[in-house]
Design an enzyme around this catalytic site. Structure first.
Site, PDB file in Angstrom:
ATOM      1  N   CYS A  35       0.829  -1.216   0.000  1.00 57.21           N
ATOM      2  CA  CYS A  35       0.000   0.000   0.000  1.00 57.21           C
ATOM      3  C   CYS A  35       0.862   1.265   0.000  1.00 57.21           C
ATOM      4  O   CYS A  35       0.364   2.353  -0.271  1.00 57.21           O
ATOM      5  CB  CYS A  35      -0.944   0.010   1.199  1.00 57.21           C
ATOM      6  SG  CYS A  35      -0.090   0.094   2.775  1.00 57.21           S
ATOM      7  N   ASP A  37       2.245   2.716   2.572  1.00 56.90           N
ATOM      8  CA  ASP A  37       2.155   3.516   3.794  1.00 56.90           C
ATOM      9  C   ASP A  37       3.423   3.366   4.642  1.00 56.90           C
ATOM     10  O   ASP A  37       4.074   2.323   4.627  1.00 56.90           O
ATOM     11  CB  ASP A  37       0.920   3.089   4.600  1.00 56.90           C
ATOM     12  CG  ASP A  37      -0.362   3.469   3.880  1.00 56.90           C
ATOM     13  OD1 ASP A  37      -0.276   4.223   2.901  1.00 56.90           O
ATOM     14  OD2 ASP A  37      -1.434   3.011   4.302  1.00 56.90           O
ATOM     15  N   CYS A  60      -2.997   5.236   5.803  1.00 57.85           N
ATOM     16  CA  CYS A  60      -4.450   5.186   5.848  1.00 57.85           C
ATOM     17  C   CYS A  60      -4.970   5.445   7.264  1.00 57.85           C
ATOM     18  O   CYS A  60      -4.210   5.450   8.232  1.00 57.85           O
ATOM     19  CB  CYS A  60      -4.916   3.813   5.371  1.00 57.85           C
ATOM     20  SG  CYS A  60      -4.605   2.528   6.577  1.00 57.85           S
ATOM     21  N   CYS A 104      -2.545  -3.016   8.658  1.00 57.44           N
ATOM     22  CA  CYS A 104      -2.241  -1.668   9.146  1.00 57.44           C
ATOM     23  C   CYS A 104      -1.777  -1.735  10.605  1.00 57.44           C
ATOM     24  O   CYS A 104      -0.877  -0.990  11.011  1.00 57.44           O
ATOM     25  CB  CYS A 104      -3.461  -0.765   9.014  1.00 57.44           C
ATOM     26  SG  CYS A 104      -4.324  -0.952   7.426  1.00 57.44           S
TER      27      CYS A 104
HETATM   28 FE1  FES Z   1      -1.557   0.622   4.208  1.00 61.13          FE
HETATM   29 FE2  FES Z   1      -3.435   0.723   6.014  1.00 61.13          FE
HETATM   30  S1  FES Z   1      -3.680   0.558   3.880  1.00 61.13           S
HETATM   31  S2  FES Z   1      -1.294   0.660   6.330  1.00 61.13           S
END
Ligand code: FES
Length: 136
Positions: A35, A37, A60, A104
């Site tokens: 993702c 992040d 997110c 996450c």
């Molecule tokens: Fe990447 Fe939540 S979608 S940490």
């Protein structure tokens, strides 16, 4: 049923412990390559205790809520206790996360572990490598 619990929404909207710590005793940064992040945790450690914790999360809402909750869960704890924090415990404290958002909470566990490893390394404290083995 709402997708996210009240607690998730609360920690997402009013995240606790956002920021950085100057001259932190341990800093851990992790990311999720899928993702994209990123989460960074800063620890101030005094007398083997997490005296302060701050985080920066570029990610997110679930990642922000997870880092906020995780930071609250380790504050004031002994280093050894903080090391046992699991992503499952973070998700449970948030009254659950949707299955596709569990990763996450894994970021929060990994970022804390990375910061504690940094603290151990900086202070020449020996440890079992398996303590910091990566999660699946
Ligand atoms: Fe990447 Fe939540 S979608 S940490």
């Amino acid at each position: 049923m709402a997708l996210y619990s009240e607690k998730v929404m609360d920690h997402f909207r009013n995240p606790r412990n956002v920021g950085t710590i100057e001259n932190a005793d341990g800093v851990g940064e992790v990311g999720n390559s899928v993702c994209g992040d990123i989460m960074k945790i800063y620890l101030k450690i005094e007398d083997d205790t997490i005296a302060d914790v701050k985080f920066e999360t570029f990610g997110c809402g679930s990642a922000i809520a997870s880092s906020s909750m995780a930071s609250e869960m380790i504050k004031g704890k002994k280093v050894s206790e903080a090391l046992t924090l699991t992503n499952k415990a973070v998700a449970e404290a948030l009254d659950g996360l949707p299955a596709h958002k569990m990763h996450c909470s894994v970021l929060a566990e990994e970022a804390i572990k990375a910061a504690l490893k940094d603290y151990y390394d900086k202070n020449g404290i020996s440890y079992e490598e398996s303590l910091f083995a990566e999660k699946e």
